[in-house]
Design an enzyme around this catalytic site. Structure first.
Site, short mmCIF file in Angstrom:
data_model
loop_
_atom_site.label_atom_id
_atom_site.label_comp_id
_atom_site.label_asym_id
_atom_site.label_seq_id
_atom_site.Cartn_x
_atom_site.Cartn_y
_atom_site.Cartn_z
N GLU A 46 37.40 21.72 -32.19
CA GLU A 46 36.47 21.81 -33.32
C GLU A 46 37.23 21.92 -34.64
OE1 GLU A 46 34.57 24.29 -29.92
OE2 GLU A 46 36.57 23.64 -30.56
N ALA A 152 50.88 9.49 1.65
CA ALA A 152 50.94 8.05 1.86
C ALA A 152 50.98 7.78 3.35
CB ALA A 152 52.18 7.46 1.19
N ARG A 182 52.08 14.35 -11.41
CA ARG A 182 52.84 15.60 -11.40
C ARG A 182 52.86 16.25 -12.79
NH1 ARG A 182 58.14 14.01 -7.65
NH2 ARG A 182 57.02 13.90 -5.66
#
Length: 350
Positions: A46, A152, A182
């Site tokens: 803001e 994976a 990461r």
């Protein structure tokens, strides 16, 4: 509000333990100011939005509408309360996506605005805004970090050969993306077998950004001291049953390796204001998190190769598919936990 969310995400990985927030000031359908919270300790969205208003437009501020992704803060922290600043500026209307779950705000910002005669609207794109700040919301509501599982696997559902030798299943584009992730998370975690066999560095060295806190489970302290995890390049917790000690960036922290280990560790991460954790393996550690119901999001790469005999990929429970996309030759599937209140809104980024 969609533009506010885009602004907020420009600071991904830099605002924790604060949330990502974007703000836009609009006068007669014209944006006269915009801003976001750039990094922890800096001005809030803001304030940056108001600073962005050109000198010739400053007289329009009292007749403008402030759009902001999170309820303006109502407490004195590193910076003054934003709710009071909006009152001081004489803004007549504020539109908010989410109310702040932080107990020192939690509706008080809205109360300050309304008490000053400001018209307040809440809940605009609330699901999308909650997704952007899902780490912050989980930290304050569930009292633990937001937990991401990442692995994976081959076309035939194997994450490593039977002899546990290191094998690159995915391509360079996926590897680059993982390093980007990461930089966006507070902590990263692996188990003993992964640390010994893969000798990972667990840093974001391929991307510019912060290294996550490295957490390694090593019950009997069997990981060789020559391995990367001891290289002192990033803060590291070695969780074990042998000793409690601090050597440079390496903190040996002691706890029994029983069913209380993961809940205790999540509590420790909460106490140290770590908003998120990405778990990178191996299979036993992933399965332990899944068994405890301690996961919010899963990011699974499937490479183009097949392995045959090897270690089977973890089996997710209570999963809900978010989206699938190709990263080079690899397929990325993202799931959320059905019990996770921060479900994925279509079209949003991770």
């Amino acid at each position: 509000m969609q533009h506010c969310l885009s602004l907020a995400q420009q600071a991904k990985g830099h605002t924790a333990p604060n949330p990502m927030v974007g703000a836009v000031l609009v006068y007669n359908d014209r944006i006269i100011g915009e801003g976001w919270h750039h990094f922890y300790g800096a001005d809030h969205a803001e304030v940056n939005c108001l600073k962005n208003v050109k000198e010739e437009d400053k007289h329009l501020i009292p007749d403008s509408t402030m759009y902001v992704t999170l309820e303006p803060c109502a407490h004195q922290g590193i910076t003054p309360p934003c709710a009071n600043r909006l009152v001081k500026e004489g803004i007549k209307k504020v539109v908010i996506a989410n109310k702040d779950p932080f107990e020192q705000v939690s509706g008080r910002g809205v109360e300050i605005l309304k008490a000053a005669g400001i018209t307040v609207t809440t809940g605009i794109l609330d699901n999308e805004a909650a997704w952007v700040n899902r780490r912050f919301f989980c930290f304050h509501r569930q009292k633990r970090p937001y937990i991401i599982l990442k692995w994976a696997q081959s076309q035939d559902g194997i994450i490593a050969p039977a002899d546990r030798s290191r094998m690159q299943i995915t391509g360079a584009a996926s590897n680059q993306l993982v390093h980007k992730w990461r930089t966006e998370e507070a902590a990263i975690m692996v188990g003993t077998t992964t640390a010994i066999n893969d000798n990972p560095q667990l840093t974001a060295r391929l991307r510019e950004g912060n290294h996550p806190l490295r957490i390694v489970l090593d019950r009997s302290l069997t990981i060789p001291l020559t391995h990367h995890i001891y290289d002192d390049t990033a803060a590291t917790w070695i969780v074990n049953e042998q000793k409690e000690a601090l050597k440079g960036n390496i903190h040996f922290t002691k706890h029994p390796f029983d069913e209380t280990l993961l809940p205790w560790l999540m509590q420790r991460l909460h106490e140290t204001k770590k908003l998120s954790l990405i778990v990178e393996g191996g299979a036993a550690l992933h399965n332990s998190f899944i068994r405890h119901g301690l996961w919010d999001e899963a990011r699974i790469f499937t490479g183009a190769t097949t392995i045959g005999n090897g270690i089977a990929a973890p089996l997710l429970q209570n999963k809900k598919e978010a989206f699938t996309k190709m990263i080079g030759d690899d397929r990325l599937n993202v799931f959320t936990n059905k019990n996770n209140p921060y479900s994925y809104p279509a079209g949003m980024e991770l």
